[in-house]
Design a protein around this motif. Structure first.
Motif, PDB file in Angstrom:
ATOM      1  N   PRO A   1       0.829  -1.225   0.000  1.00 30.25           N
ATOM      2  CA  PRO A   1       0.000   0.000   0.000  1.00 30.25           C
ATOM      3  C   PRO A   1       0.851   1.258   0.000  1.00 30.25           C
ATOM      4  N   GLY A   2       0.661   2.097  -1.032  1.00 29.43           N
ATOM      5  CA  GLY A   2       1.391   3.362  -1.106  1.00 29.43           C
ATOM      6  C   GLY A   2       2.869   3.212  -1.373  1.00 29.43           C
ATOM      7  N   VAL A   3       3.275   2.103  -1.993  1.00 32.04           N
ATOM      8  CA  VAL A   3       4.701   1.848  -2.213  1.00 32.04           C
ATOM      9  C   VAL A   3       5.312   2.912  -3.117  1.00 32.04           C
ATOM     10  N   ILE A   4       6.584   3.207  -2.873  1.00 37.50           N
ATOM     11  CA  ILE A   4       7.367   4.107  -3.716  1.00 37.50           C
ATOM     12  C   ILE A   4       8.546   3.306  -4.272  1.00 37.50           C
ATOM     13  N   PHE A   5       8.691   3.283  -5.592  1.00 37.68           N
ATOM     14  CA  PHE A   5       9.849   2.664  -6.226  1.00 37.68           C
ATOM     15  C   PHE A   5      10.966   3.693  -6.347  1.00 37.68           C
ATOM     16  N   PHE A   6      12.187   3.256  -6.076  1.00 38.82           N
ATOM     17  CA  PHE A   6      13.385   4.062  -6.288  1.00 38.82           C
ATOM     18  C   PHE A   6      14.228   3.286  -7.300  1.00 38.82           C
ATOM     19  N   SER A   7      14.317   3.829  -8.505  1.00 40.49           N
ATOM     20  CA  SER A   7      14.838   3.083  -9.647  1.00 40.49           C
ATOM     21  C   SER A   7      16.059   3.771 -10.242  1.00 40.49           C
ATOM     22  N   ASP A   8      17.120   2.982 -10.486  1.00 38.87           N
ATOM     23  CA  ASP A   8      18.291   3.512 -11.181  1.00 38.87           C
ATOM     24  C   ASP A   8      17.877   3.985 -12.577  1.00 38.87           C
ATOM     25  N   GLU A   9      18.411   5.117 -13.006  1.00 39.48           N
ATOM     26  CA  GLU A   9      17.980   5.704 -14.277  1.00 39.48           C
ATOM     27  C   GLU A   9      18.346   4.854 -15.487  1.00 39.48           C
ATOM     28  N   GLN A  10      19.244   3.891 -15.336  1.00 36.71           N
ATOM     29  CA  GLN A  10      19.623   3.049 -16.468  1.00 36.71           C
ATOM     30  C   GLN A  10      19.092   1.624 -16.346  1.00 36.71           C
ATOM     31  N   ASN A  11      18.076   1.412 -15.529  1.00 37.96           N
ATOM     32  CA  ASN A  11      17.505   0.075 -15.409  1.00 37.96           C
ATOM     33  C   ASN A  11      16.965  -0.429 -16.748  1.00 37.96           C
ATOM     34  N   HIS A  12      16.932  -1.749 -16.860  1.00 33.94           N
ATOM     35  CA  HIS A  12      16.459  -2.408 -18.074  1.00 33.94           C
ATOM     36  C   HIS A  12      14.989  -2.075 -18.329  1.00 33.94           C
ATOM     37  N   ALA A  13      14.605  -2.088 -19.604  1.00 38.94           N
ATOM     38  CA  ALA A  13      13.232  -1.764 -19.993  1.00 38.94           C
ATOM     39  C   ALA A  13      12.211  -2.634 -19.273  1.00 38.94           C
ATOM     40  N   SER A  14      12.527  -3.897 -19.031  1.00 37.67           N
ATOM     41  CA  SER A  14      11.575  -4.779 -18.359  1.00 37.67           C
ATOM     42  C   SER A  14      11.296  -4.320 -16.938  1.00 37.67           C
ATOM     43  N   MET A  15      12.289  -3.742 -16.279  1.00 37.61           N
ATOM     44  CA  MET A  15      12.089  -3.207 -14.940  1.00 37.61           C
ATOM     45  C   MET A  15      11.292  -1.901 -15.000  1.00 37.61           C
ATOM     46  N   ILE A  16      11.665  -1.031 -15.911  1.00 37.35           N
ATOM     47  CA  ILE A  16      10.980   0.262 -16.029  1.00 37.35           C
ATOM     48  C   ILE A  16       9.504   0.058 -16.338  1.00 37.35           C
ATOM     49  N   LEU A  17       9.216  -0.789 -17.328  1.00 41.17           N
ATOM     50  CA  LEU A  17       7.833  -1.009 -17.731  1.00 41.17           C
ATOM     51  C   LEU A  17       7.054  -1.755 -16.650  1.00 41.17           C
ATOM     52  N   GLY A  18       7.728  -2.675 -15.930  1.00 39.76           N
ATOM     53  CA  GLY A  18       7.064  -3.381 -14.844  1.00 39.76           C
ATOM     54  C   GLY A  18       6.639  -2.448 -13.731  1.00 39.76           C
ATOM     55  N   MET A  19       7.500  -1.499 -13.361  1.00 35.38           N
ATOM     56  CA  MET A  19       7.155  -0.530 -12.324  1.00 35.38           C
ATOM     57  C   MET A  19       6.097   0.452 -12.814  1.00 35.38           C
TER      58      MET A  19
ATOM     59  N   PRO B   1      16.756   2.678 -29.331  1.00 34.34           N
ATOM     60  CA  PRO B   1      16.641   3.131 -27.938  1.00 34.34           C
ATOM     61  C   PRO B   1      17.381   2.266 -26.915  1.00 34.34           C
ATOM     62  N   SER B   2      18.141   1.265 -27.380  1.00 34.92           N
ATOM     63  CA  SER B   2      18.880   0.433 -26.419  1.00 34.92           C
ATOM     64  C   SER B   2      19.954   1.242 -25.702  1.00 34.92           C
ATOM     65  N   VAL B   3      20.528   2.221 -26.409  1.00 39.26           N
ATOM     66  CA  VAL B   3      21.519   3.126 -25.818  1.00 39.26           C
ATOM     67  C   VAL B   3      21.171   4.542 -26.247  1.00 39.26           C
ATOM     68  N   PRO B   4      21.622   5.571 -25.512  1.00 44.19           N
ATOM     69  CA  PRO B   4      21.326   6.953 -25.908  1.00 44.19           C
ATOM     70  C   PRO B   4      21.915   7.298 -27.272  1.00 44.19           C
ATOM     71  N   ARG B   5      21.250   8.172 -27.991  1.00 43.60           N
ATOM     72  CA  ARG B   5      21.783   8.655 -29.265  1.00 43.60           C
ATOM     73  C   ARG B   5      23.166   9.268 -29.047  1.00 43.60           C
ATOM     74  N   GLY B   6      24.050   9.009 -29.975  1.00 42.87           N
ATOM     75  CA  GLY B   6      25.413   9.505 -29.859  1.00 42.87           C
ATOM     76  C   GLY B   6      26.345   8.565 -29.125  1.00 42.87           C
ATOM     77  N   THR B   7      25.802   7.434 -28.614  1.00 44.54           N
ATOM     78  CA  THR B   7      26.650   6.441 -27.930  1.00 44.54           C
ATOM     79  C   THR B   7      26.524   5.069 -28.601  1.00 44.54           C
TER      80      THR B   7
END
Length: 422
Positions: free
Chosen positions: A131-149, A362-368
């Motif tokens: 109830p009322g959970v807050i996720f704290f997520s690394d900005e480079q987490n995998h898409a499966s984690m981002i979309l799951g949260m 989108p796997s890596v940022p543009r320019g990298t």
């Protein structure tokens, strides 16, 4: 009226123009001879060397793994025949779940047909049940984690990549009574960098947060018996839920989560991604079980992996080929332009019979944009030298910029946590 065909054709044309369009390279792995593979070229099949496989230890062709899969097919057929709740739970699933729980010194394990499904299922349950959970997520987490949260619609706060101080700041500003989940990866697959796991775990525990770690790119390859980076860095007891995959270090397919019994049981009981999908085929479970058991007893594959990675990194550095990171067994060669990255990969494949897949947005940022190189124990030292020579030659042909060479680097580079190179 909207012309649907033309609409989607325009979308494809757009990503082709900006270098995002992805093409398949059709290959057949040659069991017993991998990294050799047949490339089905328009002019006919030809033998190549694969440098971008996630089968990091070559376990996909290990005799014990192959025999286990074959034996299971002969006993149980090709598939589980249902979901885990309806006729799909095979004895091998149970044994595999016990094995990974024991490997990580956790109460319980649960297997899935893919690693992506693990992140989706676990984060879905945490986000919807707490109830009322807050996720704290690394900005480079995998898409499966981002979309799951994101799918849970729970509050999500993003901390700067691998930055314990920023995580501390965000946790301190949150409601102290709110449930909290800190989610990050141990090794990030595109940069190959390693999370400061002890520091991140310590920050999380000061704020009574549950720690969820994706160890997809470290299990089998790091830690005692292949237990992963948390075990190697001495903080495994601070990780509440650990996700692993069988598709990388273990050379098969599928994924798992381990943790406290009630939490894992809640995932089993409430996660749609577990309940409403086919169980892992028993043959895959048998192959994964054989691979996990072998790597719990054998360090040879891990030592050879890190030797080859260190050798490859060092030779690239001597040649001035720019690398994103040298922290792990993943060797990302920085190109920085999507079209040049594709041309580099094409020339390596067509002229030198070396297959390395270009990695673009989108796997890596543009320019990298980069080639993500995955050396393994089945790449010989001679093959490593040949590959570096090929990259060096094509790099010059394309006029790509070089980094400052590092003389003698090949003799001195040892990836994180690895002892004396072989």
């Amino acid at each position: 009226m909207l012309d649907y065909r033309a609409f989607f054709a325009d979308k494809i044309a757009e990503i082709q123009a900006n270098g995002q369009y992805r093409t398949f390279v059709e290959i057949e792995r040659l069991a017993g001879r991998f990294p050799a593979a047949l490339h089905h070229h328009p002019d006919g099949p030809r033998e190549i060397t694969v440098w971008c496989s996630n089968d990091h230890l070559g376990m996909g062709q290990h005799p014990a793994v192959v025999a286990a899969m074959q034996g299971s097919i002969e006993r149980s057929g090709a598939a589980a025949g249902g979901s885990r709740n309806i006729s799909g739970t095979n004895r091998t699933h149970v044994l595999l779940e016990r094995e990974v729980a024991e490997l990580h010194n956790k109460e319980r394990g649960l297997t899935f047909i893919t690693g992506y499904a693990v992140n989706d299922a676990v984060l879905d349950v945490l986000g919807k049940l707490l109830p009322g959970v807050i996720f704290f997520s690394d900005e480079q987490n995998h898409a499966s984690m981002i979309l799951g949260m994101r799918a849970t619609r729970a509050e999500r706060r993003i901390f700067r990549h691998n930055d314990p101080a920023h995580l501390e700041e965000l946790l301190a500003a949150a409601d102290p009574e709110a449930p909290k989940v800190v989610a990050f990866e141990s090794i990030y697959s595109m940069d190959g960098d390693v999370a400061p796991m002890p520091e991140l775990c310590a920050v999380a525990k000061r704020h009574n947060a549950l720690v969820y770690v994706d160890e997809a790119h470290s299990v089998g390859m790091y830690g005692p018996g292949g237990a992963g980076m948390a075990a190697q860095l001495g903080c495994a007891d601070q990780v509440d839920l650990l996700m692993g995959t069988f598709a990388k270090g273990y050379g098969t397919a599928g994924g798992y989560v381990v943790g406290d019994g009630p939490v894992v049981d809640a995932v089993r009981s409430f996660a749609p991604a577990f309940i409403f999908t086919l169980a892992m085929p028993p043959a895959l479970a048998a192959a994964a079980l054989a691979s996990v058991r072998h790597l719990r007893e054998s360090d040879n594959e891990r030592l050879l992996l890190h030797h080859r990675a260190g050798m490859l990194q060092g030779l690239f550095q001597e040649a001035g080929i720019p690398l994103v990171s040298t922290e792990s067994h993943i060797v990302p060669v920085l190109v920085g332009d999507p079209h040049l990255c594709k041309r580099l990969a094409d020339r390596l494949l067509n002229d030198h019979l070396c297959y390395a897949q270009p990695i673009n947005f989108p796997s890596v940022p543009r320019g990298t944009e980069r080639l993500r190189i995955n050396p393994s124990p089945v790449h010989s030292p001679a093959a490593v030298r040949h590959f570096v020579s090929a990259v060096d030659e094509v790099w010059d042909e394309l006029g790509l910029p070089r980094a400052t060479p590092v003389p003698g680097a090949a003799a001195g580079v040892t990836p994180v946590g690895v002892g004396t190179a072989l």
